[in-house]
Design an enzyme around this catalytic site. Sequence first.
Site, short mmCIF file in Angstrom:
data_model
loop_
_atom_site.label_atom_id
_atom_site.label_comp_id
_atom_site.label_asym_id
_atom_site.label_seq_id
_atom_site.Cartn_x
_atom_site.Cartn_y
_atom_site.Cartn_z
N GLU A 47 -6.76 -2.96 -8.22
CA GLU A 47 -7.25 -1.23 -8.62
C GLU A 47 -8.12 -1.59 -9.31
O GLU A 47 -8.48 -2.52 -9.93
CB GLU A 47 -5.86 -1.26 -9.56
CG GLU A 47 -5.82 0.03 -10.25
CD GLU A 47 -4.98 -0.17 -11.48
OE1 GLU A 47 -3.93 -0.76 -11.58
OE2 GLU A 47 -5.00 1.06 -12.33
N ARG A 273 0.72 -16.37 -9.11
CA ARG A 273 -0.57 -16.48 -9.72
C ARG A 273 -1.37 -17.14 -10.53
O ARG A 273 -0.13 -18.56 -10.90
CB ARG A 273 -0.42 -14.60 -10.25
CG ARG A 273 0.18 -15.59 -11.60
CD ARG A 273 0.07 -13.35 -12.43
NE ARG A 273 -0.93 -13.31 -13.56
CZ ARG A 273 -0.96 -12.42 -12.31
NH1 ARG A 273 -0.39 -11.24 -11.65
NH2 ARG A 273 -2.30 -11.54 -12.64
N LYS A 283 -6.20 -8.49 -17.33
CA LYS A 283 -7.66 -7.49 -17.13
C LYS A 283 -7.47 -6.57 -18.28
O LYS A 283 -8.62 -6.69 -18.80
CB LYS A 283 -7.15 -6.34 -15.67
CG LYS A 283 -8.47 -6.77 -14.84
CD LYS A 283 -8.79 -6.06 -13.95
CE LYS A 283 -7.30 -5.66 -12.75
NZ LYS A 283 -7.11 -4.69 -11.37
P1 ATP Z 1 -4.08 -7.75 -14.06
O1 ATP Z 1 -2.71 -9.02 -14.38
O2 ATP Z 1 -5.45 -9.04 -14.41
O3 ATP Z 1 -4.08 -7.48 -14.97
P2 ATP Z 1 -3.69 -7.05 -11.55
O4 ATP Z 1 -2.79 -7.28 -10.97
O5 ATP Z 1 -3.43 -5.73 -12.07
O6 ATP Z 1 -4.32 -7.98 -12.34
P3 ATP Z 1 -4.86 -5.37 -9.26
O7 ATP Z 1 -6.10 -5.12 -9.18
O8 ATP Z 1 -3.64 -5.25 -8.63
O9 ATP Z 1 -4.91 -6.36 -10.35
O10 ATP Z 1 -4.78 -7.46 -8.50
C1 ATP Z 1 -4.99 -7.17 -6.96
C2 ATP Z 1 -4.29 -8.70 -6.20
O11 ATP Z 1 -4.96 -9.56 -6.85
C3 ATP Z 1 -2.38 -8.19 -6.27
O12 ATP Z 1 -2.22 -8.74 -5.11
C4 ATP Z 1 -2.82 -9.36 -7.35
O13 ATP Z 1 -1.08 -9.73 -6.94
C5 ATP Z 1 -2.99 -10.41 -7.84
N1 ATP Z 1 -3.70 -11.27 -8.33
C6 ATP Z 1 -3.56 -10.68 -9.30
N2 ATP Z 1 -4.04 -11.51 -10.88
C7 ATP Z 1 -3.67 -12.76 -10.12
C8 ATP Z 1 -3.92 -13.79 -10.41
N3 ATP Z 1 -4.32 -14.38 -11.00
N4 ATP Z 1 -3.74 -14.70 -8.98
C9 ATP Z 1 -3.36 -14.45 -7.96
N5 ATP Z 1 -3.59 -13.29 -7.09
C10 ATP Z 1 -4.01 -12.82 -8.35
MG MG Z 2 -1.24 -4.86 -10.44
#
Ligand code: ATP
Ligand code: MG
Length: 573
Positions: A47, A273, A283
Amino acid sequence: MSTDNSMKKSSTNENAETPSNFIKTIIAEDIEANKNNGRVATRFPPEPNGYLHIGHAKSICLNFGLAKTFNGTCNLRLDDTNPGKENEEYVESIQDNVKWLGFDWENRLYFASDYFDKLYEYALELIRAGKAYVCSLNPDKIREYRGTLTEPGKESPYRNRSIEENLELFEGMRAGKFKEGEHVLRAKIDMAAPNIVMRDPALYRIKKEHHHRTGDQWVIYPMYDFAHCLSDATEGITHSICTLEFENNRELYHWILNQLDVPCHPQQIEFARLNLSYTILSKRKLIQLVNDGHVTGWDDPRMPTISGFRRRGYTPESIRQFCERIGVARRDSVVDIALLEYCVREHLNKVASRYLAVIRPLKVVIINYPENEIEQMEAINNPEDPSMGTRLIPFSRELYIEKDDFCENPPKKYFRLAPGKEVRLRYGYYITCVDVIKDPDTQDVTEIHCTYDPETRGGSSPDGRKVKGTIHWVSSQHSINAEVRLYEHLFTSERPGDCENFTDCINPNSCEILPEAKLEPALKNVNSGEYFQFERLGYFCVDTKDSTPEHLVINRTVTLRDSWSKIMKKKGS
Ligand code: ATP
Ligand code: MG
């Protein structure tokens, strides 16, 4: 200055064969069974509401890596269904980061917002099939009606609206006839479902916000659960890989696709993760660090963002290697940040040239060395790689050494310079301290007087006498000035996420600025982003933002101390 992360020689320690993991096993079995006609298509769906961090790197390496392993494709999809929090800067940084990490989506850059028309049509299709309804409960009531883990939910009084009424209301939502929160479109599933996600989840909400790509065209936006599975299906994704927190959403993912006529039905697979010690990977919290000025920006070298690591001097190879080493599992764990440091050290050890630099200078005068004499000492650029050759370092009567390498009242086993003691200058001579000059007011040591033994050029003496300590130095008249920035972990707590308020455990000493460093003259024309080792001090790189030819700014990427191997030894592995 160019902005490429130039290096003398590029090499990677990545094998063509990477270790297996449970997702590879699943995909290999699917290919074997000719599922999807043997096709493999993955996607990385960030995102654009912040910069990518090292956790995203794990997901990028996994998704693009699987596509590569199985001769498939990996799309880059910006999951931009949340206007207000998303913007173009983030969109650009994401593309830039994925490319820098070494991955290529070719012509498959997609935006969930490109599917808004199609998603709206799918929503109409669900309504017509009696599988979705417009609910007019307010958000609090919706929450209240949802029930709990132990109690079933309650059906909304609007659940049995006629299809015609639902169509009219939903079209009215789209046309902007209602206020935010007045109505939502919900799936009609089961308010008593054991999985709370299945209790008539919201599919569309009214949001009167400007979207960075579609402008003001829409006042309703699809929810993640609705947009994500349908974006995957639209793109012909075969394996939709996401993190474990979406495990409960998997049932809804499949329910939605099962109700609709979609081109493809992907399989969702969850993995754990990445969590990293001394690091925040959320984020929302990273945005807070930036907005509240705890760091200088998303690319501050202390930030766990890909842009931060890049500016700090990490190489794409080292981050890919880290992601390979941590593996992929379904169990949550915290990875020691020492492993990441180990990976960058390991790569830079192979590719970075060595130089001499003094970061906390103390002047040394060699009183028996001729006034105007200059000698050129030959130095090895990289003992790991003879093809990187040698260079000459000027030696003269006045030098700088590291303040820490002199001690007026040395403890036992101090093998560096002290009054009356002899030490070896790297690539130079043996010198002996004969006098210490001090500031008469502060009593601070301002200068050291030494004698040198002309017989010891190159670092050994004809009489074979032992000198234990070897220290680095720079010729004062030839030296280049630089500002050196040293970094420590941004947090003092190993698990800053567990702190009641994570900003309370920010390390006040996470950045130390040394404004008067002296570098050997070979570093005169360094490029922005270029990296090297300063002997005995660590790996460094030229800052890509603040450094200019007139005012060099150099970041320490990592020290030479390998705490990871020690940890592994302690664990006995
Ligand atoms: P955050 O929790 O940091 O806000 P998010 O999951 O909301 O991250 P996205 O932009 O939706 O952020 O993530 C894009 C992709 O990266 C998704 O498939 C998510 O599962 C993966 N992702 C995010 N954080 C991690 C992590 N710490 N380890 C592995 N994959 C991750
Ligand atoms: Mg997300």
